[in-house]
Enzyme design. Structure first.
Site, PDB file in Angstrom:
ATOM      1  N   SER A 153      22.256 -16.513  17.539  1.00  0.00           N
ATOM      2  CA  SER A 153      21.078 -17.157  18.126  1.00  0.00           C
ATOM      3  C   SER A 153      20.936 -18.612  17.714  1.00  0.00           C
ATOM      4  CB  SER A 153      19.816 -16.377  17.746  1.00  0.00           C
ATOM      5  OG  SER A 153      19.695 -16.271  16.341  1.00  0.00           O
ATOM      6  N   ASP A 393       9.369 -17.854  10.457  1.00  0.00           N
ATOM      7  CA  ASP A 393      10.809 -17.887  10.701  1.00  0.00           C
ATOM      8  C   ASP A 393      11.341 -19.236  10.221  1.00  0.00           C
ATOM      9  OD1 ASP A 393      13.381 -18.057  11.656  1.00  0.00           O
ATOM     10  OD2 ASP A 393      12.912 -17.433  13.692  1.00  0.00           O
ATOM     11  N   HIS A 396      15.413 -20.218  12.393  1.00  0.00           N
ATOM     12  CA  HIS A 396      15.584 -20.816  13.705  1.00  0.00           C
ATOM     13  C   HIS A 396      14.842 -22.146  13.792  1.00  0.00           C
ATOM     14  CE1 HIS A 396      16.625 -16.573  14.358  1.00  0.00           C
ATOM     15  NE2 HIS A 396      17.444 -17.056  15.273  1.00  0.00           N
TER      16      HIS A 396
END
Length: 419
Positions: A153, A393, A396
């Site tokens: 990702s 998070d 990311h």
């Protein structure tokens, strides 16, 4: 002479980390830091200045009509050493509103992030300037070609960034984005060019190879198997690989090698080295360096512990609004993995260009999605946002943001390699 230094890894609970990254396709984390073993840290400057990866970075001063560009070759410029400069004139390179293809996961402003300063930082190398990104020029270079990002990702975000950087230069009706299992494909009709993303979090085959229907906790890697992936890479003109965060869930990983059903536990760094060897063997047997270019993105760092840059604190990347100033290596950067990448690329018999974005990204504690993201396709709730220790998070990255700089650096190399 290579130089090394030592550092200690922190410990962290796997369950707490796992809650950070089960966000649809990959909310993945680090449990690798459980022991207090001292590991040696490879100093990348020495290697990047070595003869194999010496390169001339092109500094391009472009006119609006793209017709009379001036090129200035800057000898021995290491674009990975520099500083972040606040620039609200030339950055960001696009906006959330201008890119209809921007996915919800990384659209931090749309998701309620109150500050936008993270969008306005420009990477300034010490010895030269990065060329200004020119979408038309890159599309011309990619005419009748395929550019493919391969990885997890993190690499998908770099793909999303590249699509946003290019799409505004293409008229409506002349561009499209399609999704098929494990792939996203952006097509520019006028140029017959595609920018693609292929999901392969370990590069080699694993039980996590479906882009949405995969296991997070019970990972199994097939260290000597890669053919199911490579049939999708055959003939691609520009390949950009990345693989890191999926490996770092625990210090050991279940894997097979040689005998398909003989599952054993491997130390993560040992398994990573074996997987990279399998990948390198494929490169040597399948890549035609006259017509194909291969790049490898160095690891994308994390910012899970604010005590690293603010001693005495107990937070993470949540509420951070400015980069770290000065030299910094965070605990989310595994130097053994970096050294394995170094050794692999030194020994492979074809040219692979390392894009060493690790330290310049390590400064950017402010650029993560934090609590302004989604989990399993849904935005974090008010209650979850109020608990950043468990839900921020810090792996990311927001868009527009840091991955755009990665693509500016890739663009500089493509100017050199494709023109």
């Amino acid at each position: 002479m290579q130089r090394f230094r030592n550092r200690k890894y922190k410990s962290i609970l796997p369950i707490a980390l796992a809650t950070l990254l089960i966000l649809g396709t990959s909310r993945l984390v680090f449990d690798n830091l459980k022991n207090n073993k001292r590991v040696s840290i490879f100093r990348w400057r020495d290697w990047l200045e070595g003869s194999r990866f010496h390169s001339y970075i092109v500094n391009v001063f472009e006119n609006e009509d793209d017709s009379n560009d001036n090129y200035e070759d800057i000898e021995d410029c290491n674009v990975f050493e520099g500083k972040w400069v606040f620039d609200n004139v030339s950055h960001p390179l696009y906006s959330e509103q201008s890119c209809a293809y921007l996915v919800k996961q990384v659209a931090c402003q749309r998701n309620g992030r109150p500050d936008d300063l993270y969008q306005f930082w420009r990477w300034q190398p010490n010895e030269c300037n990065l060329p200004r990104f020119n979408a038309i020029k890159l599309l011309k270079m990619l005419k009748n070609k395929r550019l493919m990002f391969v990885g997890d990702s993190i690499q998908r975000t770099q793909f999303d960034s590249m699509v946003c950087l290019l799409q505004s230069a293409i008229p409506e009706g002349q561009k499209s984005l399609t999704k098929v299992p494990s792939k996203k494909i952006f097509f520019a009709k006028e140029y017959n060019a595609t920018v693609e993303f292929y999901w392969a979090p370990f590069i080699v085959e694993s039980n996590s190879d479906h882009s949405t229907n995969h296991t997070v906790y019970k990972r199994l890697v097939k260290l000597d198997q890669i053919a199911n992936h490579t049939k999708n890479w055959e003939g691609v003109d520009v390949l950009v690989f990345e693989s890191y965060v999926w490996w770092m869930f625990k210090p050991i990983i279940n894997a097979t090698y040689g005998i398909p059903n003989d599952v054993k536990e491997y130390n993560v760094t040992t398994a990573y080295k074996m997987a990279m060897k399998t990948w390198a063997n494929w490169l040597e047997s399948s890549i035609n360096p006259q017509f194909q270019k291969v790049y490898f993105m160095s690891l994308s760092p994390t910012h899970l512990w604010s005590s690293e840059w603010r001693p005495g604190s107990e937070g993470n990347c949540y509420s951070e609004t400015e980069p770290i100033q000065g030299p910094y290596w965070g605990m989310g950067t595994n130097m053994e993995i970096m050294r394995i990448v170094q050794e692999t690329l030194e020994n492979v018999k074809i040219e692979v260009t390392l894009l060493n974005i690790t330290q310049l990204s390590d400064y950017r504690k402010d650029a993560h999605t934090s609590v302004y993201t989604e989990r399993k396709g849904k935005l974090l709730t008010k209650e979850q946002r109020a608990d950043p220790v468990n839900f921020a998070d810090c792996i990311h990255w927001c868009l527009p943001g840091l991955p755009d700089t990665w693509n500016e650096i890739l663009y500089a190399h493509l100017l050199q390699d494709l023109l």
